[in-house]
Write a protein that holds these residues in place. Structure first.
Motif, PDB file in Angstrom:
ATOM      1  N   HIS A 357     112.840  52.532 -35.497  1.00  0.00           N
ATOM      2  CA  HIS A 357     113.243  51.543 -36.275  1.00  0.00           C
ATOM      3  C   HIS A 357     114.841  51.562 -36.940  1.00  0.00           C
ATOM      4  CE1 HIS A 357     109.405  50.380 -35.253  1.00  0.00           C
ATOM      5  NE2 HIS A 357     109.000  51.187 -36.003  1.00  0.00           N
ATOM      6  N   GLU A 358     115.337  52.433 -36.810  1.00  0.00           N
ATOM      7  CA  GLU A 358     116.632  52.747 -37.414  1.00  0.00           C
ATOM      8  C   GLU A 358     117.758  52.070 -36.743  1.00  0.00           C
ATOM      9  OE1 GLU A 358     117.537  56.718 -38.709  1.00  0.00           O
ATOM     10  OE2 GLU A 358     115.481  57.254 -39.618  1.00  0.00           O
ATOM     11  N   ALA A 359     117.628  52.037 -35.531  1.00  0.00           N
ATOM     12  CA  ALA A 359     118.465  51.704 -34.530  1.00  0.00           C
ATOM     13  C   ALA A 359     118.711  50.200 -34.774  1.00  0.00           C
ATOM     14  CB  ALA A 359     118.287  51.853 -33.254  1.00  0.00           C
ATOM     15  N   TYR A 360     117.777  49.346 -34.785  1.00  0.00           N
ATOM     16  CA  TYR A 360     117.720  47.711 -34.942  1.00  0.00           C
ATOM     17  C   TYR A 360     117.309  47.128 -36.055  1.00  0.00           C
ATOM     18  CZ  TYR A 360     119.414  49.035 -30.044  1.00  0.00           C
ATOM     19  OH  TYR A 360     119.931  49.716 -28.947  1.00  0.00           O
ATOM     20  N   HIS A 361     116.488  48.025 -36.965  1.00  0.00           N
ATOM     21  CA  HIS A 361     116.102  47.537 -38.188  1.00  0.00           C
ATOM     22  C   HIS A 361     114.645  46.755 -37.776  1.00  0.00           C
ATOM     23  CE1 HIS A 361     119.033  48.387 -41.346  1.00  0.00           C
ATOM     24  NE2 HIS A 361     119.894  48.460 -40.169  1.00  0.00           N
ATOM     25  N   THR A 362     114.046  47.130 -36.803  1.00  0.00           N
ATOM     26  CA  THR A 362     112.773  46.542 -36.269  1.00  0.00           C
ATOM     27  C   THR A 362     111.585  47.220 -37.102  1.00  0.00           C
ATOM     28  OG1 THR A 362     112.808  48.609 -34.626  1.00  0.00           O
ATOM     29  CG2 THR A 362     113.615  46.480 -34.090  1.00  0.00           C
ATOM     30  N   GLU A 363     110.416  46.288 -36.489  1.00  0.00           N
ATOM     31  CA  GLU A 363     109.080  46.899 -37.146  1.00  0.00           C
ATOM     32  C   GLU A 363     108.361  47.307 -35.826  1.00  0.00           C
ATOM     33  OE1 GLU A 363     106.052  44.986 -38.797  1.00  0.00           O
ATOM     34  OE2 GLU A 363     106.318  42.989 -38.015  1.00  0.00           O
ATOM     35  N   ILE A 364     107.089  47.918 -35.834  1.00  0.00           N
ATOM     36  CA  ILE A 364     106.515  48.219 -34.809  1.00  0.00           C
ATOM     37  C   ILE A 364     106.429  47.165 -33.736  1.00  0.00           C
ATOM     38  CG2 ILE A 364     104.210  48.189 -35.725  1.00  0.00           C
ATOM     39  CD1 ILE A 364     103.650  51.003 -34.137  1.00  0.00           C
ATOM     40  N   ASN A 365     105.710  45.971 -34.118  1.00  0.00           N
ATOM     41  CA  ASN A 365     105.475  44.891 -33.025  1.00  0.00           C
ATOM     42  C   ASN A 365     106.808  44.416 -32.170  1.00  0.00           C
ATOM     43  OD1 ASN A 365     102.798  44.412 -33.279  1.00  0.00           O
ATOM     44  ND2 ASN A 365     102.982  42.575 -34.182  1.00  0.00           N
ATOM     45  N   ASP A 366     108.063  44.708 -32.772  1.00  0.00           N
ATOM     46  CA  ASP A 366     109.053  44.415 -31.912  1.00  0.00           C
ATOM     47  C   ASP A 366     109.180  45.228 -30.989  1.00  0.00           C
ATOM     48  OD1 ASP A 366     109.787  42.521 -33.986  1.00  0.00           O
ATOM     49  OD2 ASP A 366     110.967  44.018 -35.345  1.00  0.00           O
ATOM     50  N   ILE A 367     108.961  46.703 -31.058  1.00  0.00           N
ATOM     51  CA  ILE A 367     109.072  47.446 -29.988  1.00  0.00           C
ATOM     52  C   ILE A 367     108.002  47.469 -29.045  1.00  0.00           C
ATOM     53  CG2 ILE A 367     109.360  50.109 -29.556  1.00  0.00           C
ATOM     54  CD1 ILE A 367     111.560  48.839 -31.014  1.00  0.00           C
ATOM     55  N   LEU A 368     106.774  47.228 -29.492  1.00  0.00           N
ATOM     56  CA  LEU A 368     105.470  46.859 -28.762  1.00  0.00           C
ATOM     57  C   LEU A 368     105.711  45.982 -27.697  1.00  0.00           C
ATOM     58  CD1 LEU A 368     102.579  48.370 -31.010  1.00  0.00           C
ATOM     59  CD2 LEU A 368     103.886  49.809 -29.262  1.00  0.00           C
ATOM     60  N   LEU A 369     106.061  44.798 -28.454  1.00  0.00           N
ATOM     61  CA  LEU A 369     106.141  43.507 -27.387  1.00  0.00           C
ATOM     62  C   LEU A 369     107.193  43.660 -26.505  1.00  0.00           C
ATOM     63  CD1 LEU A 369     105.025  40.889 -30.302  1.00  0.00           C
ATOM     64  CD2 LEU A 369     103.653  41.709 -28.424  1.00  0.00           C
ATOM     65  N   THR A 370     108.326  44.220 -26.946  1.00  0.00           N
ATOM     66  CA  THR A 370     109.436  44.439 -25.931  1.00  0.00           C
ATOM     67  C   THR A 370     108.884  45.139 -24.818  1.00  0.00           C
ATOM     68  OG1 THR A 370     110.879  44.272 -27.862  1.00  0.00           O
ATOM     69  CG2 THR A 370     111.661  45.252 -25.637  1.00  0.00           C
ATOM     70  N   ALA A 371     108.189  46.325 -24.852  1.00  0.00           N
ATOM     71  CA  ALA A 371     107.884  47.086 -24.104  1.00  0.00           C
ATOM     72  C   ALA A 371     106.755  46.395 -23.234  1.00  0.00           C
ATOM     73  CB  ALA A 371     106.926  48.474 -24.658  1.00  0.00           C
ATOM     74  N   LEU A 372     105.748  45.421 -23.968  1.00  0.00           N
ATOM     75  CA  LEU A 372     104.887  44.805 -23.135  1.00  0.00           C
ATOM     76  C   LEU A 372     105.510  43.839 -22.028  1.00  0.00           C
ATOM     77  CD1 LEU A 372     101.966  43.660 -22.184  1.00  0.00           C
ATOM     78  CD2 LEU A 372     102.143  42.341 -24.569  1.00  0.00           C
ATOM     79  N   GLY A 373     106.542  43.075 -22.610  1.00  0.00           N
ATOM     80  CA  GLY A 373     107.263  42.188 -21.860  1.00  0.00           C
ATOM     81  C   GLY A 373     108.052  42.936 -20.589  1.00  0.00           C
ATOM     82  N   LEU A 374     108.591  44.061 -20.821  1.00  0.00           N
ATOM     83  CA  LEU A 374     109.308  44.834 -20.003  1.00  0.00           C
ATOM     84  C   LEU A 374     108.273  45.152 -18.850  1.00  0.00           C
ATOM     85  CD1 LEU A 374     111.422  47.263 -21.871  1.00  0.00           C
ATOM     86  CD2 LEU A 374     112.355  45.480 -20.294  1.00  0.00           C
TER      87      LEU A 374
END
Length: 583
Positions: A357-374
């Motif tokens: 989360h340090e790279a883009y000031h994200t929280e976990i759903n931001d990352i998991l949903l990007t992975a799901l979309g990909l």
């Protein structure tokens, strides 16, 4: 980041020399410890250490970089309230350090919730209306459950005493659903009806036989709840030669993931008190589920909520291709459901919860949903997909209503468009999806309120005709739920929480959670609609994309901000990047 300078460097023309400004030392800012400056900050640091499970928190440590998420934010807010302070949870995303939050921490209102047992009817909330709208077969068998293990055995009389005390304290656990004049009513049973039957079953034979026998008996307990008569809480103790297993079954209509954290914490505390022969006491109640439902109904006609109509019209106006399935079937029963999963290593999990989360000031759903979309893009060839996103639903939308220690089914469920049309630029795609999620009003809770509680004449033509085939829910971290004492999570099966005869709400249900220090993601699909090979491919793609995002984010040298980080809802990503280029 803020750097204090004695004076600004100037050009010969008397303007600020931007090129001479020092670059921020990102690593120093992230790792330097600064102690709390007053009692409130010291309290905050202590709460964060407990909730996040870290040894030392400084006032400049970032909540999400330490492994925080919105569910842990609720736990933090609850602890804070118990100490006489309050914080608007929305501010945590904009000001994720204690130093930044300090000006916004206020003394909690002296008015407390009514501590007497709640009686009478309760208005059905949006998620409960969704449940009854589906008209599931075997509605009575739609539970959530936990199996605990006590190596030294359990005293059933104390378990009964504790559960009855909990049902007195947590009013929603006394709800029942009789049908009157063709209408389902949600009503509290009286405290005098609070008699909990604790089944105690001796289990004999070899260990493998015991496990099979317990699962069979657990299925019987799961199927035994009556919505009209109650109680909606069913316990059972299975005695074995290596300790007791305690099954706790609660109908989903009155409990959710956050509620289980409250339930288990209170159960453990009361059981220890009962063992010591002490009076059974719990922290004061927060506002009742009944009061919450009433206020939500009033909110349904408020200007604040009605202002969301344009947003939802815009979202629902997008067209997406239906999810392609291997087969078509009318048999939607749960008995055809199969669940597959993948598990990350402890090191990968630590990175996913913190460093990522340090790279883009994200929280976990931001990352998991990007992975799901990909994954959906690779799997189907389509850029855009609607999913149903489930959230905890305890958003700060109702003034003077605090449900941080209230048990009930608060879950929000709303459609989200995953647009992966910029997948070739992973950095931009992560930031874009993050911003889309941040722009969802109040984390989507208004969608269900508009759909189920707002009068038709006030919906302004808003159609609710998007029915995603995929649901996603991140449940948080379970490791902290059961700690200390003599009870631990059992490895034995708790039986079927959902009736095999009940209909599956979505073609594909994706759930993420952390347990025993490892992130797991389960995918439940319909075997008559999807071939096993198809779903194994999907699972492998999703695991690959989660790991790829972890690697990408951890490898970034600099942190990048997005408009939501600066609190500007009108600023676009492109506009911000142009501004950053100027400076």
């Amino acid at each position: 980041w803020i750097i204090k300078l004695d004076q600004l460097p100037m050009t010969a023309n008397g303007k600020v020399d931007l090129k001479a400004l020092p670059a921020p030392d990102m690593e120093a800012n992230q790792t330097a410890y600064e102690a709390p400056r007053d009692e409130v900050e010291a309290l905050f640091c202590g709460i964060w250490e407990d909730v996040l499970g870290v040894s030392q928190v400084g006032i400049h440590d970032h909540f999400f970089f330490l492994g925080g998420d919105s569910i842990k934010g609720i736990q933090m807010a609850s602890r804070l309230t118990q100490e006489g302070w309050k914080l608007d949870m929305k501010l945590l995303f904009q000001y994720p350090t204690i130093a930044e939050l300090r000006p916004y921490i206020e003394e909690a209102d002296l008015l407390t919730a009514d501590q007497s047992p709640v009686e009478g009817e309760v208005i059905l909330t949006p998620i409960q209306r969704w449940f009854f709208e589906r008209n599931f077969s075997s509605q009575h068998h739609w539970n959530q459950s936990v199996m605990l293990h006590a190596a030294n055995g359990l005293d059933e009389a104390l378990v009964k005493q504790v559960l009855e005390q909990m049902m007195t304290h947590h009013d929603a656990l006394r709800l029942v659903y009789p049908i009157e004049e063709g209408r389902i009513i949600q009503r509290h049973r009286g405290v005098d009806e609070n008699d909990v039957a604790v089944d105690v079953i001796e289990v004999q034979g070899e260990r493998s036989q015991q496990i099979q026998q317990v699962e069979k008996l657990a299925n019987e307990v799961q199927a035994s709840i009556s919505l009209t008569e109650g109680p909606l809480v069913k316990p059972a103790i299975f005695r074995t030669d290596h300790g007791d297993h305690l099954l706790l079954v609660v109908h989903h209509l009155v409990i959710d993931g956050v509620s289980w954290r409250i339930f288990l914490e209170d159960f453990m505390a009361l059981y220890e008190q009962a063992k010591r022969g002490e009076e059974l006491t719990l922290p004061e109640k927060t506002h009742s589920f009944q009061a919450y439902a009433q206020k939500l109904t009033e909110y349904a006609v408020s200007d604040e909520l009605l202002a969301e109509r344009d947003y939802w019209k815009k979202v629902l106006g997008h067209l997406t291709a239906p999810l392609q399935k291997d087969h078509v079937t009318e048999d939607q029963r749960m008995l055809h459901t199969k669940t597959i999963r993948f598990t990350l290593s402890e090191e990968e999990t630590r990175s996913l919860l913190t460093e990522v989360h340090e790279a883009y000031h994200t929280e976990i759903n931001d990352i998991l949903l990007t992975a799901l979309g990909l994954t959906l893009k690779e799997w189907t060839g389509e850029d855009r997909h609607f999913i149903h996103l489930e959230g905890h639903g305890r958003e700060d939308i109702l003034p003077a209503v605090n449900v941080s220690r209230t048990i009930g089914w608060f879950t929000s469920m709303y459609p989200v468009l995953l647009d992966l049309s910029h997948a070739e630029d992973l950095s931009y795609q992560i930031k874009l999806l993050k911003e889309e999620l941040r722009h969802i009003p109040n984390k989507g809770i208004g969608y269900g309120v508009l759909k189920y509680l707002t009068p038709d004449k006030m919906k302004d033509g808003l159609a609710f005709d998007v029915t995603p085939d995929i649901s996603f829910n991140y449940l948080g971290q379970f490791d902290e739920q059961i700690g200390g004492g003599e009870l631990s999570r059992s490895t034995w099966q708790a039986g079927q929480s959902l009736s095999p005869e009940s209909e599956k709400p979505h073609a594909l249900d994706i759930v993420g959670f952390v347990e025993q220090g490892m992130f797991q993601m389960t995918m439940s699909y319909h075997q008559l609609e999807f071939e096993e090979q198809t779903m194994e491919q999907f699972k492998d793609l999703l695991e690959k994309n989660v790991k790829a995002l972890i690697s990408h984010c951890v490898s970034q040298d600099e942190a990048q901000i997005t408009p939501s980080d600066v609190g500007d809802d009108d600023l676009t990503m492109d506009e911000l990047e142009k501004l950053m280029d100027i400076f």
